[in-house]
Design a protein around this motif. Structure first.
Motif, PDB file in Angstrom:
ATOM      1  N   UNK A   1     -15.581  34.316  48.001  1.00 19.95           N
ATOM      2  CA  UNK A   1     -16.047  35.543  48.657  1.00 19.95           C
ATOM      3  C   UNK A   1     -16.149  36.700  47.657  1.00 19.95           C
ATOM      4  N   UNK A   2     -15.126  36.827  46.825  1.00 19.63           N
ATOM      5  CA  UNK A   2     -15.115  37.925  45.850  1.00 19.63           C
ATOM      6  C   UNK A   2     -16.260  37.798  44.851  1.00 19.63           C
ATOM      7  N   UNK A   3     -16.780  36.604  44.690  1.00 20.11           N
ATOM      8  CA  UNK A   3     -17.907  36.378  43.769  1.00 20.11           C
ATOM      9  C   UNK A   3     -19.242  36.306  44.525  1.00 20.11           C
ATOM     10  N   UNK A   4     -19.228  36.713  45.785  1.00 20.02           N
ATOM     11  CA  UNK A   4     -20.472  36.771  46.569  1.00 20.02           C
ATOM     12  C   UNK A   4     -20.926  35.432  47.112  1.00 20.02           C
ATOM     13  N   UNK A   5     -20.046  34.433  47.104  1.00 16.94           N
ATOM     14  CA  UNK A   5     -20.402  33.113  47.638  1.00 16.94           C
ATOM     15  C   UNK A   5     -19.720  32.971  49.005  1.00 16.94           C
ATOM     16  N   UNK A   6     -20.539  33.012  50.051  1.00 14.75           N
ATOM     17  CA  UNK A   6     -19.989  33.044  51.404  1.00 14.75           C
ATOM     18  C   UNK A   6     -19.985  31.628  51.977  1.00 14.75           C
ATOM     19  N   UNK A   7     -18.813  31.088  52.232  1.00 16.28           N
ATOM     20  CA  UNK A   7     -18.694  29.778  52.876  1.00 16.28           C
ATOM     21  C   UNK A   7     -17.864  29.960  54.143  1.00 16.28           C
ATOM     22  N   UNK A   8     -17.733  28.922  54.944  1.00 18.59           N
ATOM     23  CA  UNK A   8     -17.050  29.091  56.228  1.00 18.59           C
ATOM     24  C   UNK A   8     -15.656  28.477  56.194  1.00 18.59           C
ATOM     25  N   UNK A   9     -14.630  29.328  56.337  1.00 19.23           N
ATOM     26  CA  UNK A   9     -13.276  28.769  56.446  1.00 19.23           C
ATOM     27  C   UNK A   9     -13.113  28.109  57.809  1.00 19.23           C
ATOM     28  N   UNK A  10     -12.246  27.135  57.900  1.00 16.59           N
ATOM     29  CA  UNK A  10     -12.180  26.320  59.104  1.00 16.59           C
ATOM     30  C   UNK A  10     -10.849  26.425  59.847  1.00 16.59           C
ATOM     31  N   UNK A  11     -10.080  27.486  59.530  1.00 16.08           N
ATOM     32  CA  UNK A  11      -8.795  27.666  60.210  1.00 16.08           C
ATOM     33  C   UNK A  11      -8.961  27.746  61.720  1.00 16.08           C
ATOM     34  N   UNK A  12     -10.015  28.406  62.162  1.00 21.29           N
ATOM     35  CA  UNK A  12     -10.265  28.558  63.597  1.00 21.29           C
ATOM     36  C   UNK A  12     -10.474  27.221  64.295  1.00 21.29           C
TER      37      UNK A  12
END
Ligand SMILES: Cc1ncc(COP(=O)(O)O)c(C=O)c1O
Length: 370
Positions: free
Chosen positions: A334-345
């Motif tokens: 995220x800090x490097x502008x790469x948005x992926x989806x965390x799956x904790x939810x």
């Protein structure tokens, strides 16, 4: 200002049990912040965008925006009917397939019924169940080290979980967020053993990407099994996620029930025109499929060579399993502008779901990974 008033206590019991959709990161703000350097790999969109023919049709349709759309969406349904080889009465259109998944539960289930779905199945299934006030039966997924479908649907246990009061079974094939799938033979067996009074909904949002041997579509069983409902979308391989168009194919009597509750203008005129033109552009679809599947396997190779475990996938995303908490990695990306989806939810905090982006985005992901 609340003035001591809180409408929560006035909400009906089904709605009280729900929580508002968590949109994750504020993407418009992130786009401003990172500019062209952002890699949006969190929402399983098509990085190639829509068909040029769809764009042209949408531009033309804009001129008609002062008119209400065709409430029957007949031109799109007729094109779909021809494309799929089914009668037009067997198709209903939705504001995305999400709307249809919710509508099905609202139309067919209530507090007297249960709905069966899989652990780690698509997130809308439990929401649809709760919104209808129905009882959830969440069946444990296959184990994390299953050879064919880790975290995938366990169809035989799901079959055994069906109760006399079960109205709907939701299956996603392939599934989001796992990317896993089950073969036609497994579905055939499931359908042969499930009561006709249980509606079996097969969500095929990623169908157009499928090329695995043994998997075609649930549609091949629809003549024999009138209780089978298939949902699909223009959001993925057709590259039209922002338009919100999905459809279902079912027995005409199922469609007739859904039509009682469907908002008459749920699909707007620009979306109807765009989807119809996208359907006619087989070349763009084919290009999207070939690009995605080749890029996915290229990315898998790169990730695996660096020690990341990737789950099997027939979709436009890969799930990676770190075996331990993935939140620090998600933060780093995220800090490097790469948005992926965390799956904790989803109850999978050890995994990340990574959409297949353009080659440039995928390379930025690889650079940002430790
Ligand atoms: C498995 C699955 N089904 C349905 C949907 C809903 O798609 P839409 O409402 O955009 O048609 C999605 C979206 O990500 C999905 O992953």
């Amino acid at each position: 200002m609340s003035n001591g008033f809180d409408a929560t206590r006035l909400a009906n019991s089904a709605t009280r049990a729900l929580r508002a959709y968590d949109p994750g990161h504020d993407l418009p703000a992130l786009r401003k912040h990172f500019g062209a350097q952002i890699a949006e790999l969190g929402s399983n969109e098509n990085p190639l965008g829509p068909s040029p023919r769809a764009l042209e049709a949408m531009r033309n349709a804009l001129k008609e925006s002062f008119r209400y759309p065709d409430p029957r969406g007949l031109a799109l349904k007729t094109a779909l009917a021809e494309h799929l080889g089914v009668d037009v009465e067997r198709i209903a259109l939705g504001n995305g397939s999400h709307e249809l998944l919710i509508l099905l539960a609202q139309c067919f289930a209530d507090a007297a019924h249960s709905i069966v779905y899989s652990q780690f199945g698509f997130a809308v299934f439990p929401i649809a169940t709760a919104a209808a006030g129905a009882q959830p039966i969440c069946v444990p997924a296959l184990p994390h080290d299953h050879a064919r479908a880790p975290y995938g649907h366990d169809l035989s246990t799901m079959l055994g979980a069906i109760h006399p009061d079960t109205r709907i079974v939701y299956l996603a094939n392939p599934n989001n967020p796992t990317g896993t799938w089950f073969e036609d033979t497994a579905l055939a067996e499931f359908l042969a053993n499930a009561s006709r009074d249980v509606l079996v909904v097969v969500d095929e949002a990623y169908h157009e990407y499928v090329d695995a041997p043994g998997l075609s579509s649930a549609l091949r069983f629809s003549d024999e099994h009138p209780n089978l409902i298939v949902t699909r979308t223009f959001s993925k391989a057709y590259g039209l996620a922002g338009l919100r168009v999905g459809y279902l194919i079912a027995h005409a009597s199922v469609v007739a029930v859904v039509e009682r509750l469907r908002e008459s203008f749920n699909v707007n005129n620009v979306a109807l025109a765009g989807a119809e033109a996208a359907l006619a552009d087989g070349e763009h679809l084919q290009h999207s499929r070939e690009f995605n599947n080749a890029e996915r396997e290229w990315l898998r190779g790169k990730l695996e060579s660096r020690g990341y475990r990737c789950l099997p996938s027939q979709t436009n995303f890969l799930m990676i399993d770190l075996g331990g908490d993935a939140s620090a990695l998600e933060r780093r990306l995220f800090e490097r502008g790469v948005i992926v989806r965390p799956m904790g939810g989803y109850g999978l905090p050890q995994t990340l779901r990574i959409s297949i982006g353009s080659r440039d985005e995928n390379e930025r992901l690889l650079q940002a990974l430790p």
